[in-house]
Design a protein around this motif. Sequence first.
Motif, PDB file in Angstrom:
ATOM      1  N   LYS A 195       0.735  -1.269  -0.156  1.00 49.38           N
ATOM      2  CA  LYS A 195       0.034   0.068   0.014  1.00 49.38           C
ATOM      3  C   LYS A 195       0.899   1.316  -0.082  1.00 49.38           C
ATOM      4  N   TYR A 196       1.959   1.331   0.739  1.00 47.15           N
ATOM      5  CA  TYR A 196       2.709   2.466   0.951  1.00 47.15           C
ATOM      6  C   TYR A 196       4.185   2.333  -0.066  1.00 47.15           C
ATOM      7  N   ASN A 197       3.977   1.339  -0.907  1.00 45.36           N
ATOM      8  CA  ASN A 197       5.200   1.313  -1.954  1.00 45.36           C
ATOM      9  C   ASN A 197       6.630   1.006  -1.318  1.00 45.36           C
ATOM     10  N   VAL A 198       6.524   0.405  -0.220  1.00 45.71           N
ATOM     11  CA  VAL A 198       7.806   0.100   0.594  1.00 45.71           C
ATOM     12  C   VAL A 198       8.694  -0.654  -0.138  1.00 45.71           C
ATOM     13  N   HIS A 199       9.903  -0.523  -0.204  1.00 43.06           N
ATOM     14  CA  HIS A 199      10.983  -1.173  -0.871  1.00 43.06           C
ATOM     15  C   HIS A 199      11.512  -2.098   0.302  1.00 43.06           C
ATOM     16  N   VAL A 200      11.058  -3.512   0.316  1.00 42.85           N
ATOM     17  CA  VAL A 200      11.477  -4.488   1.227  1.00 42.85           C
ATOM     18  C   VAL A 200      12.940  -5.060   0.925  1.00 42.85           C
ATOM     19  N   ILE A 201      13.786  -4.914   2.103  1.00 38.89           N
ATOM     20  CA  ILE A 201      15.299  -5.713   1.946  1.00 38.89           C
ATOM     21  C   ILE A 201      15.208  -6.699   3.137  1.00 38.89           C
ATOM     22  N   SER A 202      15.213  -8.049   2.710  1.00 38.19           N
ATOM     23  CA  SER A 202      14.981  -9.172   3.479  1.00 38.19           C
ATOM     24  C   SER A 202      16.409  -9.864   4.015  1.00 38.19           C
ATOM     25  N   SER A 203      16.747 -10.284   5.045  1.00 40.69           N
ATOM     26  CA  SER A 203      17.595 -10.961   5.477  1.00 40.69           C
ATOM     27  C   SER A 203      17.380 -12.531   4.979  1.00 40.69           C
ATOM     28  N   LEU A 204      18.193 -12.991   4.482  1.00 35.61           N
ATOM     29  CA  LEU A 204      18.186 -14.496   3.999  1.00 35.61           C
ATOM     30  C   LEU A 204      19.731 -14.946   4.095  1.00 35.61           C
ATOM     31  N   PRO A 205      20.400 -15.725   4.868  1.00 34.80           N
ATOM     32  CA  PRO A 205      21.503 -15.983   4.921  1.00 34.80           C
ATOM     33  C   PRO A 205      22.033 -17.181   3.898  1.00 34.80           C
ATOM     34  N   PHE A 206      21.116 -17.968   3.639  1.00 34.93           N
ATOM     35  CA  PHE A 206      21.550 -18.736   2.259  1.00 34.93           C
ATOM     36  C   PHE A 206      20.202 -19.359   1.941  1.00 34.93           C
ATOM     37  N   TYR A 207      20.290 -20.043   0.544  1.00 36.37           N
ATOM     38  CA  TYR A 207      19.080 -20.731  -0.068  1.00 36.37           C
ATOM     39  C   TYR A 207      18.732 -22.214   0.440  1.00 36.37           C
ATOM     40  N   LYS A 247      18.382 -24.912   3.770  1.00 39.95           N
ATOM     41  CA  LYS A 247      17.852 -24.617   5.253  1.00 39.95           C
ATOM     42  C   LYS A 247      18.781 -24.506   6.138  1.00 39.95           C
ATOM     43  N   GLU A 248      19.819 -25.567   6.197  1.00 37.38           N
ATOM     44  CA  GLU A 248      20.831 -25.870   7.158  1.00 37.38           C
ATOM     45  C   GLU A 248      21.691 -24.707   7.540  1.00 37.38           C
ATOM     46  N   LYS A 249      22.274 -23.894   6.511  1.00 33.59           N
ATOM     47  CA  LYS A 249      23.036 -22.799   6.861  1.00 33.59           C
ATOM     48  C   LYS A 249      22.087 -21.459   7.543  1.00 33.59           C
ATOM     49  N   THR A 250      21.001 -21.261   6.881  1.00 34.15           N
ATOM     50  CA  THR A 250      20.208 -20.512   7.542  1.00 34.15           C
ATOM     51  C   THR A 250      19.822 -20.619   8.931  1.00 34.15           C
ATOM     52  N   ASP A 251      19.380 -21.504   9.182  1.00 27.42           N
ATOM     53  CA  ASP A 251      18.916 -21.997  10.750  1.00 27.42           C
ATOM     54  C   ASP A 251      19.932 -22.090  11.619  1.00 27.42           C
ATOM     55  N   LYS A 252      21.332 -22.397  11.165  1.00 27.63           N
ATOM     56  CA  LYS A 252      22.400 -22.364  12.066  1.00 27.63           C
ATOM     57  C   LYS A 252      22.750 -20.864  12.586  1.00 27.63           C
ATOM     58  N   GLN A 253      22.753 -20.072  11.560  1.00 28.55           N
ATOM     59  CA  GLN A 253      22.977 -18.607  11.798  1.00 28.55           C
ATOM     60  C   GLN A 253      21.808 -17.999  12.482  1.00 28.55           C
ATOM     61  N   ARG A 254      20.462 -18.299  12.242  1.00 28.44           N
ATOM     62  CA  ARG A 254      19.188 -17.480  12.674  1.00 28.44           C
ATOM     63  C   ARG A 254      18.282 -18.282  13.690  1.00 28.44           C
ATOM     64  N   GLY A 255      18.677 -19.766  13.635  1.00 27.22           N
ATOM     65  CA  GLY A 255      17.819 -20.214  14.876  1.00 27.22           C
ATOM     66  C   GLY A 255      16.697 -21.242  13.974  1.00 27.22           C
ATOM     67  N   SER A 256      16.403 -22.342  14.614  1.00 27.18           N
ATOM     68  CA  SER A 256      15.595 -23.443  14.217  1.00 27.18           C
ATOM     69  C   SER A 256      14.066 -23.044  13.530  1.00 27.18           C
ATOM     70  N   GLY A 257      14.146 -23.530  12.274  1.00 27.14           N
ATOM     71  CA  GLY A 257      12.794 -23.041  11.827  1.00 27.14           C
ATOM     72  C   GLY A 257      12.480 -21.686  11.153  1.00 27.14           C
ATOM     73  N   VAL A 258      13.886 -20.935  11.079  1.00 29.05           N
ATOM     74  CA  VAL A 258      13.797 -19.620  10.452  1.00 29.05           C
ATOM     75  C   VAL A 258      13.749 -19.562   9.046  1.00 29.05           C
ATOM     76  N   PHE A 259      14.434 -20.700   8.418  1.00 29.06           N
ATOM     77  CA  PHE A 259      14.184 -20.955   6.977  1.00 29.06           C
ATOM     78  C   PHE A 259      13.070 -21.048   6.399  1.00 29.06           C
ATOM     79  N   ASP A 260      12.376 -22.138   6.921  1.00 32.55           N
ATOM     80  CA  ASP A 260      10.712 -22.378   6.414  1.00 32.55           C
ATOM     81  C   ASP A 260       9.959 -20.994   6.462  1.00 32.55           C
TER      82      ASP A 260
END
Length: 351
Positions: free
Chosen positions: A155-167, A169-182
Motif C-alpha cells: 500500500k505504501y510502496n515500501v522497498h523491502v530488503i530482507s535477510s536470508l543467509p542462504f538458499y 535450510k541448514e546454513k540459514t537455521d544455523k545462523q538465525r535459529g531453528s525453523g527460520v528458513f521455512d
Amino acid sequence: MPLKSLKARENDLSSPSKQQEFLNNGIFSDGELPRFKDKIAETNQLPLKPKKLEILQLNLGYMCNQVCSHCHVDAGPDRKEIMTVDTMQQCLEVIKTTGAHTLDLTGGAPEMNPNFRWFVKEASKAGIKDFIVRSNLTIILANKKYHDLPEFFKKYNVHVISSLPFYKKEKTDKQRGSGVFDKSIKALQMLNKVGYAQEGTGLKLDLVYNPSGAFLPTNQQAMERDFKSALKKDFDIDFNSLFAITNLPISRFLEFLIASENYEDYMYALVEAYNPAAVENVMCTNTISISWDGWLYDCDFNQMLDLKVNSKVKHISDYNEDLLNNREILISQHCYGCTAGAGSSCQGTVA
C-alpha cells in the motif's frame, strides 16, 4: 546459538566502550596490523569526509523476534529500546526538509515498534524516492497482527530488503535459529503473492546475505545468480537483487570470533583484502544513521559502538544538514569490514 542478547547475559561486549577497547588493542596496538586510519592515510584518504547525503537510516529499536549469532545490533526479544513518537516526530520534520532521497528503516525488527505503521504512513507523505524497510521475514509470521504486513508494505510502496543467509535450510537455521528458513520462505512467497518482485508492479524485494562463519562473502553477482536459480527452482520465489554484506567484528559477531578463536585470522583477512577503491563509496560518506533515541552517527556500525558524529550537531533535535556535511567521519578498526574486497554497505558491495 545464543538465546539472549549480550546485554541480557551481562557480557562485557554488550558495552560499546569494551568493544572499542578490544578493537584498539592486541594486534593493532603492538603494530602487528596497521590501524585503519594509518591504512587510509597511505592512499591520501584521511580524513574521511562525507559526500552528498543520500540516505537517512533510522533504527526504530533493538527489539527483535530473533537472536541471530552474527547480529551487530545485539537485537533480541529482551531488548526494550524503542523509538518514541516524540523522536519519530523530530525525524519526520527532518525527512520533510532533507536532501536525502532514501529513507531506510531498520532495527531489530522495525515492525515491532508499536508506532511503526503510523510512522510509515506519515513518512510516506514526505515524497522520499526510495522508502526501505529492512525485514527479517519471520516477523511476518511471528504473530497474527503482522500477517498483513505484505499488503501494508504494498500500500505504501515500501522497498523491502530482507535477510536470508542462504538458499538452503541448514546454513540459514544455523545462523538465525531453528525453523527460520521455512518461515522465511513462506514470507517471501507471501510478498511475491501481493506483487513484490513481479514484473510491472514496481514493488522491490531485495535479499541480504551475510556469511555464516569467519570468512568474507564471495562475488555478489555470482551469488545472486545462485540464489535466484535455487529459490525459483525449489520454491518458485522471485526477488530483485542480492546484497552481500561482510560481517563486521562488533557485538555478537565479535563474540563469535573471540569464542571460536578466529578473531586474529579474520582481522588479517580483512586487512589483507583492503581495497582503497572501496573507501570512496563506503556508506558513511552518503548516510546519516539515527538511533532509537535520536542520536546521530556516521553509520549503523558506529551507532553500535556509540561513536556519535564528529559535529556540533549530535542529536536529531538539533539537526543541521549543512553542518553535518562538513564533519569528519569517525573511523576505527571495524571499518576494515566495509573496505575489504569489493567493499560492503547496507546496499551491498561498493567497489
